[in-house]
Design a protein around this motif. Structure first.
Motif, PDB file in Angstrom:
ATOM      1  N   PRO A   1       0.689  -1.357  -0.096  1.00 41.14           N
ATOM      2  CA  PRO A   1      -0.036   0.037   0.111  1.00 41.14           C
ATOM      3  C   PRO A   1       0.717   1.294   0.062  1.00 41.14           C
ATOM      4  O   PRO A   1       1.962   1.154   0.625  1.00 41.14           O
ATOM      5  N   LEU A   2       0.487   2.067  -0.562  1.00 43.91           N
ATOM      6  CA  LEU A   2       0.827   3.725  -0.810  1.00 43.91           C
ATOM      7  C   LEU A   2       0.340   4.551   0.277  1.00 43.91           C
ATOM      8  O   LEU A   2      -0.970   4.653   0.104  1.00 43.91           O
ATOM      9  N   ASN A   3       1.146   5.127   1.125  1.00 45.58           N
ATOM     10  CA  ASN A   3       0.375   6.126   2.168  1.00 45.58           C
ATOM     11  C   ASN A   3       1.599   7.113   2.532  1.00 45.58           C
ATOM     12  O   ASN A   3       2.227   6.877   3.367  1.00 45.58           O
ATOM     13  N   PRO A   4       1.341   8.280   1.651  1.00 40.88           N
ATOM     14  CA  PRO A   4       2.386   9.377   2.019  1.00 40.88           C
ATOM     15  C   PRO A   4       2.278   9.798   3.398  1.00 40.88           C
ATOM     16  O   PRO A   4       1.274  10.130   4.103  1.00 40.88           O
ATOM     17  N   GLN A   5       3.463  10.366   3.769  1.00 45.88           N
ATOM     18  CA  GLN A   5       3.736  10.855   5.169  1.00 45.88           C
ATOM     19  C   GLN A   5       3.882  12.307   5.226  1.00 45.88           C
ATOM     20  O   GLN A   5       4.269  12.712   6.287  1.00 45.88           O
ATOM     21  N   VAL A   6       3.548  12.884   4.158  1.00 43.80           N
ATOM     22  CA  VAL A   6       3.641  14.538   4.150  1.00 43.80           C
ATOM     23  C   VAL A   6       2.169  14.853   3.801  1.00 43.80           C
ATOM     24  O   VAL A   6       1.225  14.387   3.457  1.00 43.80           O
ATOM     25  N   SER A   7       2.294  16.373   3.829  1.00 46.22           N
ATOM     26  CA  SER A   7       0.941  17.121   3.730  1.00 46.22           C
ATOM     27  C   SER A   7       0.292  16.977   2.179  1.00 46.22           C
ATOM     28  O   SER A   7       1.329  16.723   1.423  1.00 46.22           O
ATOM     29  N   LYS A   8      -0.798  17.219   2.067  1.00 44.82           N
ATOM     30  CA  LYS A   8      -1.439  17.349   0.846  1.00 44.82           C
ATOM     31  C   LYS A   8      -0.627  18.516   0.022  1.00 44.82           C
ATOM     32  O   LYS A   8      -0.862  18.572  -1.170  1.00 44.82           O
ATOM     33  N   GLY A   9      -0.117  19.541   0.566  1.00 46.19           N
ATOM     34  CA  GLY A   9       0.555  20.550  -0.131  1.00 46.19           C
ATOM     35  C   GLY A   9       1.876  20.013  -0.741  1.00 46.19           C
ATOM     36  O   GLY A   9       2.487  20.839  -1.619  1.00 46.19           O
ATOM     37  N   GLU A  10       2.399  18.995  -0.233  1.00 49.26           N
ATOM     38  CA  GLU A  10       3.573  18.160  -1.042  1.00 49.26           C
ATOM     39  C   GLU A  10       3.243  17.307  -2.031  1.00 49.26           C
ATOM     40  O   GLU A  10       3.747  17.363  -3.171  1.00 49.26           O
ATOM     41  N   VAL A  11       2.532  16.523  -1.637  1.00 43.92           N
ATOM     42  CA  VAL A  11       2.007  15.166  -2.359  1.00 43.92           C
ATOM     43  C   VAL A  11       0.510  15.195  -2.189  1.00 43.92           C
ATOM     44  O   VAL A  11      -0.032  14.886  -1.199  1.00 43.92           O
ATOM     45  N   THR A  12      -0.275  15.304  -3.587  1.00 45.90           N
ATOM     46  CA  THR A  12      -1.708  15.368  -3.556  1.00 45.90           C
ATOM     47  C   THR A  12      -2.309  13.983  -3.640  1.00 45.90           C
ATOM     48  O   THR A  12      -3.466  13.608  -3.433  1.00 45.90           O
ATOM     49  N   ASP A  13      -1.534  13.093  -4.311  1.00 41.89           N
ATOM     50  CA  ASP A  13      -2.330  11.877  -4.593  1.00 41.89           C
ATOM     51  C   ASP A  13      -0.810  10.616  -4.890  1.00 41.89           C
ATOM     52  O   ASP A  13       0.416  11.263  -5.286  1.00 41.89           O
ATOM     53  N   VAL A  14      -1.117   9.553  -4.585  1.00 41.54           N
ATOM     54  CA  VAL A  14      -0.124   8.700  -5.161  1.00 41.54           C
ATOM     55  C   VAL A  14      -0.793   7.275  -5.857  1.00 41.54           C
ATOM     56  O   VAL A  14      -1.812   7.095  -5.732  1.00 41.54           O
ATOM     57  N   GLY A  15      -0.053   6.605  -6.450  1.00 41.65           N
ATOM     58  CA  GLY A  15      -0.783   5.488  -7.317  1.00 41.65           C
ATOM     59  C   GLY A  15       0.500   4.602  -7.775  1.00 41.65           C
ATOM     60  O   GLY A  15       1.637   4.853  -7.978  1.00 41.65           O
TER      61      GLY A  15
END
Length: 185
Positions: free
Chosen positions: A133-147
């Motif tokens: 699973p992908l689960n960014p650890q930063v704010s939506k200001g840095e990463v808005t989506d992953v895939g």
């Protein structure tokens, strides 16, 4: 996963020109994961708080902090932007590539960096394992989506910073002996 700290870059305006006070070395993780014979690339979409290429998909990467190794920076960036713990993945699956030393030092001075360390890593998941699973650890200001993207699709995309070209180079060079890249480049 240990918590990482990150020293942010700062922007100043001098005579109407935007200048970045930043660390000048970046790391780039070129991660390809093979799952049941198919190759996938984890990408993140750049958020509105970043200085350039906002809204574009890209490979995980970022600046070397003042108090870390380049390998440590690469592991941190992958954890922050994708939520992937490459050390844990390496402990449970076959990983080809170095988590400590880059395969290429790329120098093309831009507005915010001078040198980028490339870390091509190919992971072969154990039989029957699912993509992590992908689960960014930063704010939506840095990463808005992953895939997860099929490798062929990622190569066709217009990725930030021409990362599709970097993927092609890795397929032709570092990954050529371990993955049938000739049909993809």
């Amino acid at each position: 996963m240990a918590k990482f700290t990150s020293t942010p870059n700062r922007c100043v305006i001098v005579d109407g020109e935007e200048l970045w006070i930043s660390r000048s070395v970046t790391v780039l993780a070129i991660v390809v994961v093979v799952c049941d014979g198919n190759a996938y690339v984890p990408l993140n979409k750049r958020g509105p708080d970043l200085p350039s290429e906002v809204g574009k998909w890209c490979l995980a990467g970022g600046y070397l902090d003042y108090d870390e190794t380049i390998g440590g920076a690469m592991l941190r960036e992958v954890w922050e932007e994708l939520g992937l713990d490459l050390k844990e993945i390496q402990a449970n699956h076959r990983l080809v590539g170095s988590l400590d030393q880059p395969s290429l030092v790329f120098s093309e001075p831009r507005h915010s960096q001078n040198v980028t360390m490339h870390y091509p890593v190919m992971v072969f998941l154990s039989q029957g394992a699912d993509l992590p699973p992908l689960n960014p650890q930063v704010s939506k200001g840095e990463v808005t989506d992953v895939g997860w993207f099929e490798l062929e699709k990622a190569l066709e995309m217009e990725l930030a910073f021409k990362h599709q070209e970097i993927l092609r180079r890795c397929l032709s060079n570092e990954f050529a002996k371990i993955w049938p890249a000739s049909c993809l480049t």
